[in-house]
Design an enzyme around this catalytic site. Structure first.
Site, PDB file in Angstrom:
ATOM      1  N   LYS A   1       0.839  -1.215   0.000  1.00 55.11           N
ATOM      2  CA  LYS A   1       0.000   0.000   0.000  1.00 55.11           C
ATOM      3  C   LYS A   1       0.860   1.245   0.000  1.00 55.11           C
ATOM      4  O   LYS A   1       0.659   2.167  -0.780  1.00 55.11           O
ATOM      5  CB  LYS A   1      -0.907   0.057   1.242  1.00 55.11           C
ATOM      6  CG  LYS A   1      -1.895  -1.063   1.380  1.00 55.11           C
ATOM      7  CD  LYS A   1      -2.733  -0.898   2.644  1.00 55.11           C
ATOM      8  CE  LYS A   1      -1.907  -0.974   3.913  1.00 55.11           C
ATOM      9  NZ  LYS A   1      -1.426  -2.305   4.250  1.00 55.11           N
TER      10      LYS A   1
ATOM     11  N   ARG B   1      -9.417   0.736   8.919  1.00 50.11           N
ATOM     12  CA  ARG B   1      -9.086  -0.673   9.129  1.00 50.11           C
ATOM     13  C   ARG B   1     -10.157  -1.398   9.934  1.00 50.11           C
ATOM     14  O   ARG B   1     -10.048  -2.610  10.128  1.00 50.11           O
ATOM     15  CB  ARG B   1      -7.766  -0.776   9.889  1.00 50.11           C
ATOM     16  CG  ARG B   1      -6.533  -0.938   9.013  1.00 50.11           C
ATOM     17  CD  ARG B   1      -5.329  -0.876   9.929  1.00 50.11           C
ATOM     18  NE  ARG B   1      -4.159  -1.541   9.454  1.00 50.11           N
ATOM     19  CZ  ARG B   1      -3.179  -0.949   8.775  1.00 50.11           C
ATOM     20  NH1 ARG B   1      -3.269   0.311   8.413  1.00 50.11           N
ATOM     21  NH2 ARG B   1      -2.100  -1.625   8.450  1.00 50.11           N
TER      22      ARG B   1
ATOM     23  N   ARG C   1      11.986  -6.797   4.506  1.00 56.96           N
ATOM     24  CA  ARG C   1      11.998  -5.400   4.962  1.00 56.96           C
ATOM     25  C   ARG C   1      12.581  -5.297   6.370  1.00 56.96           C
ATOM     26  O   ARG C   1      13.432  -4.455   6.625  1.00 56.96           O
ATOM     27  CB  ARG C   1      10.583  -4.827   4.929  1.00 56.96           C
ATOM     28  CG  ARG C   1      10.544  -3.408   5.450  1.00 56.96           C
ATOM     29  CD  ARG C   1       9.210  -2.743   5.210  1.00 56.96           C
ATOM     30  NE  ARG C   1       8.161  -3.301   6.044  1.00 56.96           N
ATOM     31  CZ  ARG C   1       6.904  -2.874   6.029  1.00 56.96           C
ATOM     32  NH1 ARG C   1       6.543  -1.915   5.205  1.00 56.96           N
ATOM     33  NH2 ARG C   1       6.005  -3.410   6.821  1.00 56.96           N
TER      34      ARG C   1
ATOM     35  N   ARG D   1      11.219  -4.283   9.390  1.00 55.14           N
ATOM     36  CA  ARG D   1      10.869  -3.189  10.298  1.00 55.14           C
ATOM     37  C   ARG D   1      10.592  -3.785  11.683  1.00 55.14           C
ATOM     38  O   ARG D   1      10.404  -4.994  11.807  1.00 55.14           O
ATOM     39  CB  ARG D   1       9.605  -2.506   9.732  1.00 55.14           C
ATOM     40  CG  ARG D   1       9.408  -1.083  10.145  1.00 55.14           C
ATOM     41  CD  ARG D   1       8.296  -0.424   9.341  1.00 55.14           C
ATOM     42  NE  ARG D   1       6.988  -0.996   9.620  1.00 55.14           N
ATOM     43  CZ  ARG D   1       5.906  -0.785   8.871  1.00 55.14           C
ATOM     44  NH1 ARG D   1       5.974  -0.017   7.800  1.00 55.14           N
ATOM     45  NH2 ARG D   1       4.758  -1.347   9.184  1.00 55.14           N
TER      46      ARG D   1
ATOM     47  N   ARG E   1      -0.782  -9.302  12.920  1.00 51.97           N
ATOM     48  CA  ARG E   1      -1.313  -8.238  12.046  1.00 51.97           C
ATOM     49  C   ARG E   1      -2.244  -8.825  10.985  1.00 51.97           C
ATOM     50  O   ARG E   1      -3.273  -8.239  10.663  1.00 51.97           O
ATOM     51  CB  ARG E   1      -0.152  -7.479  11.392  1.00 51.97           C
ATOM     52  CG  ARG E   1       0.601  -6.615  12.395  1.00 51.97           C
ATOM     53  CD  ARG E   1       1.959  -6.187  11.894  1.00 51.97           C
ATOM     54  NE  ARG E   1       1.901  -5.372  10.701  1.00 51.97           N
ATOM     55  CZ  ARG E   1       2.955  -5.144   9.912  1.00 51.97           C
ATOM     56  NH1 ARG E   1       4.133  -5.688  10.204  1.00 51.97           N
ATOM     57  NH2 ARG E   1       2.840  -4.369   8.865  1.00 51.97           N
TER      58      ARG E   1
END
Ligand code: B4P
Length: 197
Positions: A13, A88, A127, A129, A140
């Site tokens: 996104k 969300r 990634r 993070r 998540r």
């Protein structure tokens, strides 16, 4: 245009929203970015949000809505807005409807960026993070299916939802995003349903 971008964690996104806001020349509101910046700056909002972000939980609706409500007050948002990672939850979606109705600026389009879970785990592992650890990503994703998929169903009933395949290079995905946006803005993709469910 006012566009909502929804997808599971790591669907891209943020990556696509950066390109789309330049293409459409509208402001970009990523609730994830705002929350991460608030945590880094150690503001009151950041202190409330930090634990949720680190554990992969959704930040409470009232905090997120405060951020969005404040941002919509800024003058540049009258021209349009790209909502990235928001709403969300159904409560957030209905609150956004109210905020936009007050301003007589309804949503034009909701884009779902679809990517299967195995690919998401691969992307997020690369990634790395703080909230990309495998257990946190599982958490998540569980929130996504429980809380956010009903938001997609809500927008589907409103006739606003378009699904875009998020697999492929960022450039390939972006060409699909642009096709969906153009189809909506020239009217060929519009359906005559109303957001009153
Ligand atoms: P977000 O910031 O929205 O995080 P995300 O879902 O991981 O982002 P995204 O899908 O944009 O992934 P990206 O483009 O970076 O939210 C983070 C947290 O904030 C949430 O867990 C929650 O706690 C909180 N939060 C945010 N909004 C909230 C709300 N409304 N309510 C409550 N809580 C909220 O892409 C991921 C990776 O994939 C990158 O490394 C990228 O390089 C790679 N990638 C992108 N496109 C690719 C492609 N086509 N092919 C291969 N790799 C690709």
């Amino acid at each position: 245009m006012r566009i909502v971008f929804i997808g599971p964690p790591g669907a891209g996104k943020g990556t696509q929203a950066q390109r789309l806001k330049d293409y459409l020349e509208i402001p970009h509101l990523s609730t994830g970015d705002v929350l991460r910046e608030a945590c880094q700056a150690d503001t009151p909002v950041g202190r409330q949000a930090a634990g949720y972000l680190q554990s992969g939980k959704l930040v409470p609706d009232d905090l997120v809505l405060e951020i969005v409500g404040q941002r919509l007050e800024e003058a540049d948002c009258t021209a349009g807005c790209l909502f990235d990672g928001f709403p969300r939850t159904l409560a957030q979606a209905k609150a956004l409807d109210r905020l936009l109705a007050e301003r007589q600026t309804p949503l034009d389009l909701v884009l779902e960026l679809a990517v299967d879970p195995q690919e998401l785990f691969t992307r997020l592992a690369e990634r790395g993070r703080d909230d990309d650890a495998e257990d946190t990503v599982r958490q998540r994703l569980a929130y996504y299916y429980q809380q956010t998929v009903p938001v997609l169903e809500y927008y589907e009933k409103c006739g606003l939802l378009k699904r875009v395949d998020g697999l492929g290079t960022p450039a390939e995905v972006f060409s699909r995003v642009v096709a969906a946006v153009n189809q909506q803005s020239d009217g060929t993709g519009r359906r005559e349903t109303r957001c009153d469910n």
